[in-house]
Design a protein around this motif. Structure first.
Motif, PDB file in Angstrom:
ATOM      1  N   LYS A  72       0.830  -1.209   0.000  1.00 47.78           N
ATOM      2  CA  LYS A  72       0.000   0.000   0.000  1.00 47.78           C
ATOM      3  C   LYS A  72       0.863   1.257   0.000  1.00 47.78           C
ATOM      4  O   LYS A  72       0.571   2.227  -0.714  1.00 47.78           O
ATOM      5  N   ALA A  73       1.928   1.244   0.794  1.00 47.70           N
ATOM      6  CA  ALA A  73       2.840   2.396   0.823  1.00 47.70           C
ATOM      7  C   ALA A  73       3.549   2.560  -0.517  1.00 47.70           C
ATOM      8  O   ALA A  73       3.682   3.680  -1.030  1.00 47.70           O
ATOM      9  N   LEU A  74       3.992   1.450  -1.099  1.00 50.23           N
ATOM     10  CA  LEU A  74       4.696   1.512  -2.384  1.00 50.23           C
ATOM     11  C   LEU A  74       3.783   2.019  -3.494  1.00 50.23           C
ATOM     12  O   LEU A  74       4.224   2.771  -4.375  1.00 50.23           O
ATOM     13  N   ASP A  75       2.520   1.618  -3.479  1.00 49.23           N
ATOM     14  CA  ASP A  75       1.577   2.085  -4.503  1.00 49.23           C
ATOM     15  C   ASP A  75       1.550   3.615  -4.554  1.00 49.23           C
ATOM     16  O   ASP A  75       1.518   4.207  -5.640  1.00 49.23           O
ATOM     17  N   LYS A  76       1.575   4.244  -3.391  1.00 47.81           N
ATOM     18  CA  LYS A  76       1.550   5.708  -3.333  1.00 47.81           C
ATOM     19  C   LYS A  76       2.835   6.307  -3.883  1.00 47.81           C
ATOM     20  O   LYS A  76       2.812   7.295  -4.625  1.00 47.81           O
ATOM     21  N   HIS A  77       3.967   5.710  -3.529  1.00 42.88           N
ATOM     22  CA  HIS A  77       5.245   6.215  -4.029  1.00 42.88           C
ATOM     23  C   HIS A  77       5.357   6.048  -5.546  1.00 42.88           C
ATOM     24  O   HIS A  77       5.846   6.944  -6.246  1.00 42.88           O
ATOM     25  N   VAL A  78       4.909   4.911  -6.053  1.00 40.63           N
ATOM     26  CA  VAL A  78       4.970   4.661  -7.497  1.00 40.63           C
ATOM     27  C   VAL A  78       4.093   5.659  -8.246  1.00 40.63           C
ATOM     28  O   VAL A  78       4.486   6.190  -9.297  1.00 40.63           O
ATOM     29  N   ALA A  79       2.915   5.938  -7.723  1.00 40.02           N
ATOM     30  CA  ALA A  79       2.029   6.920  -8.361  1.00 40.02           C
ATOM     31  C   ALA A  79       2.688   8.301  -8.409  1.00 40.02           C
ATOM     32  O   ALA A  79       2.606   9.007  -9.425  1.00 40.02           O
ATOM     33  N   GLU A  80       3.370   8.662  -7.330  1.00 37.51           N
ATOM     34  CA  GLU A  80       4.064   9.957  -7.294  1.00 37.51           C
ATOM     35  C   GLU A  80       5.223   9.987  -8.287  1.00 37.51           C
ATOM     36  O   GLU A  80       5.428  10.978  -8.994  1.00 37.51           O
ATOM     37  N   PHE A  81       5.966   8.892  -8.356  1.00 37.55           N
ATOM     38  CA  PHE A  81       7.092   8.820  -9.281  1.00 37.55           C
ATOM     39  C   PHE A  81       6.612   8.875 -10.727  1.00 37.55           C
ATOM     40  O   PHE A  81       7.231   9.519 -11.586  1.00 37.55           O
ATOM     41  N   ALA A  82       5.502   8.216 -11.020  1.00 41.74           N
ATOM     42  CA  ALA A  82       4.952   8.222 -12.382  1.00 41.74           C
ATOM     43  C   ALA A  82       4.595   9.636 -12.827  1.00 41.74           C
ATOM     44  O   ALA A  82       4.755   9.988 -14.004  1.00 41.74           O
ATOM     45  N   VAL A  83       4.126  10.457 -11.886  1.00 35.88           N
ATOM     46  CA  VAL A  83       3.829  11.862 -12.209  1.00 35.88           C
ATOM     47  C   VAL A  83       5.114  12.589 -12.568  1.00 35.88           C
ATOM     48  O   VAL A  83       5.187  13.319 -13.571  1.00 35.88           O
ATOM     49  N   ASP A  84       6.158  12.390 -11.772  1.00 40.43           N
ATOM     50  CA  ASP A  84       7.447  13.030 -12.057  1.00 40.43           C
ATOM     51  C   ASP A  84       7.995  12.600 -13.414  1.00 40.43           C
ATOM     52  O   ASP A  84       8.574  13.403 -14.148  1.00 40.43           O
ATOM     53  N   LEU A  85       7.812  11.325 -13.751  1.00 40.95           N
ATOM     54  CA  LEU A  85       8.312  10.805 -15.029  1.00 40.95           C
ATOM     55  C   LEU A  85       7.468  11.258 -16.217  1.00 40.95           C
ATOM     56  O   LEU A  85       7.824  11.002 -17.362  1.00 40.95           O
ATOM     57  N   GLU A  86       6.345  11.898 -15.928  1.00 37.07           N
ATOM     58  CA  GLU A  86       5.438  12.408 -16.953  1.00 37.07           C
ATOM     59  C   GLU A  86       4.940  11.315 -17.891  1.00 37.07           C
ATOM     60  O   GLU A  86       4.796  11.499 -19.096  1.00 37.07           O
ATOM     61  N   PHE A  87       4.650  10.146 -17.298  1.00 40.53           N
ATOM     62  CA  PHE A  87       4.067   9.056 -18.072  1.00 40.53           C
ATOM     63  C   PHE A  87       2.648   9.412 -18.506  1.00 40.53           C
ATOM     64  O   PHE A  87       1.867   9.944 -17.722  1.00 40.53           O
ATOM     65  N   ASP A  88       2.304   9.089 -19.726  1.00 43.65           N
ATOM     66  CA  ASP A  88       0.924   9.135 -20.193  1.00 43.65           C
ATOM     67  C   ASP A  88       0.390   7.711 -20.063  1.00 43.65           C
ATOM     68  O   ASP A  88       0.602   6.872 -20.941  1.00 43.65           O
TER      69      ASP A  88
END
Length: 202
Positions: A72-88
């Motif tokens: 659950k904690a990792l899911d939040k971090h991955v979502a934040e990282f995906a924003v930084d990476l500017e993934f579509d």
């Protein structure tokens, strides 16, 4: 006028995992390792130093609730990282593909590798005794620098061919799965314990 820009960035995410009980997580890792006969047999058959659940267990969050908390904690971090990476992500999600334990004893190493078929990979650190090895990251362009001279020892971090990151217990590190990395020899007399993971695009 001269302009020099940095292009094609390689991003590394580092943060505190969250309110996870470090003692419970460490004890759970040892408990899993003690009971996982298939995993220990695989490690022995493949000359793998220490223990990993990578080739044997796919249900850590079901076995121990604390691993469910970690996910659950990792899911939040991955979502934040995906924003930084500017993934579509095109309306789809990055979901956990697998999560596994690594217990690296004195003298153990994890050789250089990537994580094919995944988007984001990473590790959270459970036990890092003094002398435990850092994570070694390799410039992904290295294979194309056939005639390049070596970098200066004091080169800026973004110009180095290898970067060593020394996390502490409770840290999570994440990178795009194509980034080659390794764990050099554990010079500590004690175990180095981490929990690694992959996320795929679903």
């Amino acid at each position: 006028m001269t302009t020099i820009r940095s292009l094609f960035a390689t991003r590394l995410y580092q943060a505190t995992l969250g309110p996870i009980d470090a003692d419970e997580l460490r004890a759970s890792c040892y408990s899993v390792a003690e009971d996982d006969d298939a995993g220990n047999d695989w490690c022995e058959a493949n000359d793998f130093p220490g223990y990993t659940s990578y080739a044997s267990l796919t249900d850590l969050p079901w076995r121990f609730p604390i691993f469910e908390d970690v996910v659950k904690a990792l899911d939040k971090h991955v979502a934040e990282f995906a924003v930084d990476l500017e993934f579509d992500l095109d309306g789809r999600k990055l979901v956990m593909e697998d999560i596994w334990i690594n217990i690296l004893p004195e003298g153990g190493i994890h050789t250089s590798h990537i994580h094919p078929h995944s988007v984001i990979s990473g590790t959270t650190y459970v036990k890092m005794p003094e002398g435990a090895s850092a994570l070694k990251l390799e410039d992904p362009r290295s294979q194309m620098m056939m005639a390049a001279p070596a970098r200066k020892p004091d080169a800026r971090e973004e110009m180095k061919q290898f970067v060593y990151v020394r996390p502490v217990v409770g840290d999570v590190l994440m990178w795009e799965s194509w980034l080659r990395h390794e764990v050099p020899m554990n010079m500590s007399e004690d175990d180095r314990i981490s929990v690694s993971f992959n996320y795929r695009w679903e």
